[in-house]
Design an enzyme around this catalytic site. Structure first.
Site, PDB file in Angstrom:
ATOM      1  N   LYS A 105     -39.275  72.945  73.906  1.00 17.79           N
ATOM      2  CA  LYS A 105     -38.572  73.286  72.653  1.00 17.79           C
ATOM      3  C   LYS A 105     -39.290  72.740  71.422  1.00 17.79           C
ATOM      4  O   LYS A 105     -39.025  73.188  70.307  1.00 17.79           O
ATOM      5  CB  LYS A 105     -37.120  72.806  72.693  1.00 17.79           C
ATOM      6  CG  LYS A 105     -36.919  71.308  72.609  1.00 17.79           C
ATOM      7  CD  LYS A 105     -35.427  70.982  72.508  1.00 17.79           C
ATOM      8  CE  LYS A 105     -35.203  69.494  72.335  1.00 17.79           C
ATOM      9  NZ  LYS A 105     -33.774  69.183  72.145  1.00 17.79           N
ATOM     10  N   ASP A 106     -40.219  71.777  71.605  1.00 22.01           N
ATOM     11  CA  ASP A 106     -40.981  71.236  70.478  1.00 22.01           C
ATOM     12  C   ASP A 106     -42.209  72.072  70.153  1.00 22.01           C
ATOM     13  O   ASP A 106     -42.820  71.899  69.088  1.00 22.01           O
ATOM     14  CB  ASP A 106     -41.447  69.805  70.774  1.00 22.01           C
ATOM     15  CG  ASP A 106     -40.304  68.807  70.808  1.00 22.01           C
ATOM     16  OD1 ASP A 106     -39.245  69.104  70.226  1.00 22.01           O
ATOM     17  OD2 ASP A 106     -40.474  67.739  71.427  1.00 22.01           O
ATOM     18  N   ARG A 134     -29.809  73.801  63.822  1.00 27.20           N
ATOM     19  CA  ARG A 134     -29.090  74.629  64.802  1.00 27.20           C
ATOM     20  C   ARG A 134     -27.765  73.971  65.190  1.00 27.20           C
ATOM     21  O   ARG A 134     -26.703  74.601  65.151  1.00 27.20           O
ATOM     22  CB  ARG A 134     -29.962  74.827  66.060  1.00 27.20           C
ATOM     23  CG  ARG A 134     -29.212  75.478  67.236  1.00 27.20           C
ATOM     24  CD  ARG A 134     -30.074  75.484  68.487  1.00 27.20           C
ATOM     25  NE  ARG A 134     -30.475  74.154  68.912  1.00 27.20           N
ATOM     26  CZ  ARG A 134     -29.738  73.359  69.666  1.00 27.20           C
ATOM     27  NH1 ARG A 134     -28.540  73.744  70.096  1.00 27.20           N
ATOM     28  NH2 ARG A 134     -30.173  72.162  70.018  1.00 27.20           N
ATOM     29  N   ARG A 135     -27.829  72.690  65.542  1.00 24.21           N
ATOM     30  CA  ARG A 135     -26.601  71.990  65.946  1.00 24.21           C
ATOM     31  C   ARG A 135     -25.616  71.895  64.787  1.00 24.21           C
ATOM     32  O   ARG A 135     -24.408  72.067  64.974  1.00 24.21           O
ATOM     33  CB  ARG A 135     -26.950  70.587  66.473  1.00 24.21           C
ATOM     34  CG  ARG A 135     -27.630  70.609  67.842  1.00 24.21           C
ATOM     35  CD  ARG A 135     -28.158  69.247  68.241  1.00 24.21           C
ATOM     36  NE  ARG A 135     -28.716  69.262  69.584  1.00 24.21           N
ATOM     37  CZ  ARG A 135     -29.635  68.404  70.021  1.00 24.21           C
ATOM     38  NH1 ARG A 135     -30.104  67.456  69.213  1.00 24.21           N
ATOM     39  NH2 ARG A 135     -30.084  68.481  71.259  1.00 24.21           N
ATOM     40  N   ARG A 159     -32.620  60.103  63.204  1.00 27.26           N
ATOM     41  CA  ARG A 159     -33.930  60.252  63.848  1.00 27.26           C
ATOM     42  C   ARG A 159     -34.082  59.128  64.858  1.00 27.26           C
ATOM     43  O   ARG A 159     -33.241  58.252  64.984  1.00 27.26           O
ATOM     44  CB  ARG A 159     -35.047  60.193  62.800  1.00 27.26           C
ATOM     45  CG  ARG A 159     -35.083  61.371  61.843  1.00 27.26           C
ATOM     46  CD  ARG A 159     -35.509  62.664  62.488  1.00 27.26           C
ATOM     47  NE  ARG A 159     -36.746  62.516  63.246  1.00 27.26           N
ATOM     48  CZ  ARG A 159     -37.964  62.529  62.718  1.00 27.26           C
ATOM     49  NH1 ARG A 159     -38.103  62.688  61.402  1.00 27.26           N
ATOM     50  NH2 ARG A 159     -39.036  62.394  63.465  1.00 27.26           N
ATOM     51  N   ARG A 187     -30.700  57.032  69.164  1.00 26.50           N
ATOM     52  CA  ARG A 187     -29.668  57.918  68.625  1.00 26.50           C
ATOM     53  C   ARG A 187     -28.338  57.729  69.356  1.00 26.50           C
ATOM     54  O   ARG A 187     -27.274  57.735  68.745  1.00 26.50           O
ATOM     55  CB  ARG A 187     -30.147  59.367  68.702  1.00 26.50           C
ATOM     56  CG  ARG A 187     -31.200  59.704  67.654  1.00 26.50           C
ATOM     57  CD  ARG A 187     -31.685  61.123  67.757  1.00 26.50           C
ATOM     58  NE  ARG A 187     -32.606  61.309  68.879  1.00 26.50           N
ATOM     59  CZ  ARG A 187     -32.863  62.465  69.470  1.00 26.50           C
ATOM     60  NH1 ARG A 187     -32.241  63.569  69.060  1.00 26.50           N
ATOM     61  NH2 ARG A 187     -33.724  62.553  70.449  1.00 26.50           N
ATOM     62  N   CYS A 209     -38.834  74.618  64.812  1.00 22.13           N
ATOM     63  CA  CYS A 209     -37.793  73.666  65.232  1.00 22.13           C
ATOM     64  C   CYS A 209     -36.658  73.539  64.221  1.00 22.13           C
ATOM     65  O   CYS A 209     -35.544  73.177  64.582  1.00 22.13           O
ATOM     66  CB  CYS A 209     -38.409  72.293  65.461  1.00 22.13           C
ATOM     67  SG  CYS A 209     -39.566  72.233  66.832  1.00 22.13           S
TER      68      CYS A 209
END
Length: 300
Positions: free
Chosen positions: A77-78, A129-130, A147, A153, A242
């Site tokens: 996904k990165d 997105r989230r 971050r 996190r 991203c």
């Protein structure tokens, strides 16, 4: 000896060690080369403030092109959807749990509310997105940019600095993090649509290195490749990276049919658009998803 390039975070090293172990099963020895990326160095900015699309990959890809390493392990996904000239994806791993999870401080749980969070609750995520999906499903939440690596996190919810955080299930499972002191909500990926390629590791190498490509192909999972190709083609057609508020998730059923769920917010503050499409073939499927995403009615 195969030289594997990787980021230095705990999750990135887990992924690189996993690939090392898979190569060892085929009698191939390797060593790790840790490389710092822009995304690792710049921790005070949200993803949408960083330049370019490959801020967790570019430095590693540069080392690969320079011949300093033989292959690189990334979170799929990165990776930008367009490979730099001279590089190819040689293998994709199995897919871990694809969904995002919401981790809530035990004292902040409000049962009966979406995600068990009350209006005004703070929820940590730097993903556009989230944020867009959270706004759609629970407009009363207050997203806060965070971050750092996965444990860092997660700790923000554990200590109560934030009421909750959103993280990918794959990272939590691979690191075997203890979630027993947190309330864990696992929304369906068909509703809380994940990032294209979420839960998959990608192994990248030089296009000209045919011998290395053959060795790495031993690790490839074809069905994962088919499904993530649909997801990443949608992202590519949308010209996104991203930071784009876009989720795409594709499943292949036992009959060979493909099912896609997509969610997209066309701009800051815009309502979320959702699409679900199924086809017996991948041909034209990403294009059909994009067409509907760009013309879909907004979710009210």
């Amino acid at each position: 000896m195969i030289r594997i390039g990787t980021r230095g975070s705990r999750l990135a090293l887990w992924q690189a060690h996993f690939v090392q172990a898979e190569l060892r099963k085929h009698g191939l020895d390797s060593e790790l080369e840790v490389i710092k990326t822009q995304g690792d160095r710049v921790q005070h900015l949200g993803f949408d403030k960083l330049e370019g699309k490959g801020f967790f990959t570019k430095e590693i890809e540069d080392a690969l092109l320079a011949g300093q390493i033989d292959c690189a392990v990334h979170s799929l996904k990165d990776l930008p959807t367009n490979q730099p000239d001279g590089l190819v994806l040689a293998a994709l791993s199995y897919r871990a749990s694809v969904e995002d999870v919401v981790l809530i401080h035990r004292d902040r749980v409000v049962k009966g509310q979406p995600f068990w969070l009350g209006d005004g609750a703070t929820i940590g995520t730097s993903s556009n997105r989230r944020k867009a999906i959270l706004k759609d499903l629970h407009p009363g939440l207050q997203p806060v940019d965070i971050r750092g690596n996965v444990p860092t996190r997660m700790k923000k919810a554990l200590t109560g600095e934030l009421d909750a955080v959103v993280l990918a299930a794959a990272g939590l499972e691979r690191l075997e993090l203890d979630l027993s002191d947190l309330e864990v909500i696992r929304p369906s990926p068909r509703e809380f649509v994940p990032a294209p390629g979420q839960g998959v590791m990608a192994v990248q190498t030089r296009e000209e290195d045919i011998d290395m490509r053959k060795k790495l192909s031993l690790l490839h999972h074809p069905v994962v490749g088919e499904c993530t190709n649909v997801e990443r083609t949608v992202l590519n057609l949308m010209q996104g990276g991203c930071s784009m508020p876009l989720g795409v998730y594709c499943e292949k059923d036992q009959m060979g049919n493909f099912h896609v769920w997509a969610a997209y917010a066309p701009g800051a503050g815009a309502h979320l658009r959702r699409v679900q499409l199924s086809q017996s073939t991948r041909a034209g499927l990403p294009e059909a998803v994009v067409e509907q995403l760009l013309s879909a009615p907004t979710t009210i």
